[in-house]
Write a protein that holds these residues in place. Structure first.
Motif, mmCIF file in Angstrom:
data_model
loop_
_atom_site.group_PDB
_atom_site.id
_atom_site.type_symbol
_atom_site.label_atom_id
_atom_site.label_comp_id
_atom_site.label_asym_id
_atom_site.label_seq_id
_atom_site.Cartn_x
_atom_site.Cartn_y
_atom_site.Cartn_z
ATOM 1 N N ILE A 56 0.845 -1.197 0.000
ATOM 2 C CA ILE A 56 0.000 0.000 0.000
ATOM 3 C C ILE A 56 0.877 1.242 0.000
ATOM 4 O O ILE A 56 1.897 1.292 0.703
ATOM 5 N N LYS A 57 0.461 2.243 -0.762
ATOM 6 C CA LYS A 57 1.182 3.521 -0.787
ATOM 7 C C LYS A 57 0.291 4.621 -0.200
ATOM 8 O O LYS A 57 -0.897 4.692 -0.503
ATOM 9 N N ASN A 58 0.884 5.450 0.641
ATOM 10 C CA ASN A 58 0.192 6.628 1.168
ATOM 11 C C ASN A 58 0.485 7.793 0.228
ATOM 12 O O ASN A 58 1.576 8.339 0.217
ATOM 13 N N ARG A 59 -0.497 8.176 -0.566
ATOM 14 C CA ARG A 59 -0.301 9.274 -1.508
ATOM 15 C C ARG A 59 -0.820 10.604 -0.949
ATOM 16 O O ARG A 59 -0.947 11.578 -1.673
ATOM 17 N N GLY A 60 -1.108 10.607 0.349
ATOM 18 C CA GLY A 60 -1.564 11.827 0.999
ATOM 19 C C GLY A 60 -0.408 12.656 1.522
ATOM 20 O O GLY A 60 0.769 12.328 1.334
ATOM 21 N N SER A 61 -0.747 13.732 2.235
ATOM 22 C CA SER A 61 0.264 14.672 2.736
ATOM 23 C C SER A 61 0.500 14.528 4.231
ATOM 24 O O SER A 61 1.200 15.339 4.828
ATOM 25 N N HIS A 62 -0.095 13.521 4.851
ATOM 26 C CA HIS A 62 0.101 13.307 6.278
ATOM 27 C C HIS A 62 0.075 11.820 6.581
ATOM 28 O O HIS A 62 -0.282 10.998 5.725
ATOM 29 N N LYS A 111 1.202 1.904 10.704
ATOM 30 C CA LYS A 111 1.370 3.314 10.350
ATOM 31 C C LYS A 111 2.088 3.397 9.007
ATOM 32 O O LYS A 111 2.981 2.604 8.721
ATOM 33 N N ILE A 112 1.676 4.384 8.188
ATOM 34 C CA ILE A 112 2.342 4.597 6.915
ATOM 35 C C ILE A 112 2.516 6.096 6.694
ATOM 36 O O ILE A 112 1.560 6.868 6.773
ATOM 37 N N GLN A 113 3.739 6.504 6.475
ATOM 38 C CA GLN A 113 4.076 7.922 6.339
ATOM 39 C C GLN A 113 3.675 8.441 4.952
ATOM 40 O O GLN A 113 3.519 7.660 4.001
ATOM 41 N N PRO A 114 3.512 9.772 4.807
ATOM 42 C CA PRO A 114 3.164 10.335 3.490
ATOM 43 C C PRO A 114 4.220 9.994 2.448
ATOM 44 O O PRO A 114 5.426 10.115 2.688
ATOM 45 N N GLY A 115 3.760 9.512 1.301
ATOM 46 C CA GLY A 115 4.658 9.122 0.222
ATOM 47 C C GLY A 115 5.277 7.753 0.387
ATOM 48 O O GLY A 115 5.924 7.245 -0.539
ATOM 49 N N GLN A 116 5.096 7.117 1.530
ATOM 50 C CA GLN A 116 5.705 5.811 1.799
ATOM 51 C C GLN A 116 4.897 4.682 1.173
ATOM 52 O O GLN A 116 3.667 4.743 1.087
ATOM 53 N N THR A 117 5.607 3.648 0.734
ATOM 54 C CA THR A 117 4.982 2.408 0.274
ATOM 55 C C THR A 117 5.355 1.305 1.251
ATOM 56 O O THR A 117 6.534 1.082 1.521
ATOM 57 N N LYS A 118 4.344 0.624 1.804
ATOM 58 C CA LYS A 118 4.591 -0.380 2.843
ATOM 59 C C LYS A 118 4.006 -1.722 2.420
ATOM 60 O O LYS A 118 2.879 -1.783 1.892
ATOM 61 N N THR A 119 4.763 -2.784 2.658
ATOM 62 C CA THR A 119 4.287 -4.146 2.411
ATOM 63 C C THR A 119 4.139 -4.863 3.744
ATOM 64 O O THR A 119 5.071 -4.884 4.554
ATOM 65 N N VAL A 120 2.976 -5.437 3.980
ATOM 66 C CA VAL A 120 2.711 -6.163 5.226
ATOM 67 C C VAL A 120 2.034 -7.486 4.887
ATOM 68 O O VAL A 120 1.433 -7.645 3.827
ATOM 69 N N SER A 121 2.142 -8.437 5.802
ATOM 70 C CA SER A 121 1.430 -9.709 5.667
ATOM 71 C C SER A 121 0.857 -10.093 7.021
ATOM 72 O O SER A 121 1.381 -9.703 8.068
ATOM 73 N N PHE A 122 -0.220 -10.852 6.979
ATOM 74 C CA PHE A 122 -0.865 -11.275 8.230
ATOM 75 C C PHE A 122 -1.667 -12.544 7.980
ATOM 76 O O PHE A 122 -2.050 -12.847 6.841
ATOM 77 N N THR A 123 -1.881 -13.285 9.049
ATOM 78 C CA THR A 123 -2.679 -14.512 8.998
ATOM 79 C C THR A 123 -3.850 -14.382 9.947
ATOM 80 O O THR A 123 -3.685 -13.945 11.097
ATOM 81 N N ASP A 180 -3.394 3.900 -1.540
ATOM 82 C CA ASP A 180 -3.404 3.310 -2.879
ATOM 83 C C ASP A 180 -2.888 1.881 -2.802
ATOM 84 O O ASP A 180 -1.710 1.650 -2.512
ATOM 85 N N LEU A 181 -3.765 0.921 -3.036
ATOM 86 C CA LEU A 181 -3.365 -0.490 -2.995
ATOM 87 C C LEU A 181 -2.603 -0.840 -4.266
ATOM 88 O O LEU A 181 -3.139 -0.757 -5.371
ATOM 89 N N LYS A 182 -1.361 -1.235 -4.119
ATOM 90 C CA LYS A 182 -0.518 -1.582 -5.260
ATOM 91 C C LYS A 182 -0.634 -3.056 -5.638
ATOM 92 O O LYS A 182 -0.637 -3.400 -6.820
#
Length: 314
Positions: A56-62, A111-123, A180-182
């Motif tokens: 997921i990418k945070n395309r916001g400003s905060h 948590k995901i910072q502005p402009g950051q793209t984060k990959t996570v997994s869970f069960t 934004d879900l990548k």
């Protein structure tokens, strides 16, 4: 335009309306597969486990947060939801300020910072009749088709098998456009149990399926991919035979998006994605169970037919 031309145009319009009316009346029978209601299923689904990986990418400003949902509206036979318990997360999730499902251990996310793209997994493990530890053979779930018809046909009827439920992976974009879900990848495991005292056969479909996604793995190998139940869906389906009191395990994996041309903007929630058969059966306004409105196309067709007839008669 003289009276003869007017009469011809009216005849064309009446004939067109008659054809449309006839087709809409018979669509439920001839336009798509008709699902037949049943009183009891010989098989039950249980031990449902899902492992999900998202980017997921945070395309916001905060800064933003996103979290794991503990509830899934799944079209179970008892008209209940599938409830999940979080078993594992990577990277480690943090507990959220707000809790939608405190009875399920609270909400966990990242948590995901502005402009950051984060990959996570869970069960997550399902609870209740679809859960890992059902109370007994009778306490198992079956996914049903909510649009099924009563068994009023005679002397023979089709047996479509066990239905599937579906969702759109990028619904998070509807809830928060900044997220934004990548990509989305999900592996599901479930157990099928024959509750009858004799051998049974039939079609079993995957209980939970993402739309607009590609089936990249299944064990056992799928018999076919059902593309007629939901638009943009390829539902894993197996032709199975189970002996008395026998069980069988199934595993399948989907990846979203299924192609580079797939939309990254959500248009529907899981409760309103129209089924393919509903889109065929619909004859009026769109509802949860009917899909694309049919009436505007009828009006458009009538106007087009009338215009064409008028043009040819001039």
């Amino acid at each position: 335009m003289n009276i003869n031309k007017i009469c011809v145009v009216l005849i064309v319009l009446v004939a067109f309306i008659g054809i449309i009316g006839s087709n809409s009346d018979n669509n439920a029978v001839y336009g798509a597969t008709t699902w037949i209601k049943y009183n009891q299923s010989n098989v039950g689904l249980s031990n449902l486990v899902a492992t999900i990986t998202v980017t997921i990418k945070n395309r916001g400003s905060h800064v933003e947060y996103f979290k794991i949902s503990n509830v899934y509206q799944g079209s179970l036979a008892d008209d209940s939801t599938i409830k999940w318990v979080v078993y594992d997360t990577n990277p480690s999730a943090v507990k959220m300020v707000d809790a939608v499902s405190p009875e399920l251990g609270g909400d966990w996310g990242w948590k995901i910072q502005p402009g950051q793209t984060k990959t996570v997994s869970f069960t997550v493990y399902a609870l209740g009749s679809m859960g890992v530890y059902p109370n007994g053979a009778s306490d198992q779930a079956v996914i049903v088709n909510e649009n099924a018809s009563d068994s009023i046909y005679w002397p023979i009827i089709p047996d479509p098998g066990i239905d599937a439920s579906w969702f759109q992976p990028n619904e998070i974009e509807i809830l928060n456009p900044n997220l934004d879900l990548k990509s989305w990848k999900g592996t599901f495991t479930f157990k099928l149990t024959n509750r009858a005292d004799n051998c049974v056969s039939g079609i079993i479909r995957a209980p939970v399926v993402p739309t607009d996604s590609k089936l990249i793995y299944s064990n056992p190998h799928v018999t076919f991919k059902d593309k007629d139940i939901v638009m943009n869906g390829a539902i894993a389906a197996w032709d199975v035979t189970l002996g008395a009191d026998c069980t069988k395990w199934f595993t399948y994996t989907y990846y979203w998006p299924c192609s580079s041309s797939s939309s990254s903007t959500g248009k529907y929630t899981s409760a309103s994605v129209p089924t393919a058969s509903a889109a065929s059966d619909n004859a009026s306004a769109s509802t949860k169970n009917t899909g694309i409105p049919y009436f505007p196309f009828v009006i458009g067709g009538i106007l087009a037919a009338g215009g064409l007839a008028y043009a040819r008669l001039r």
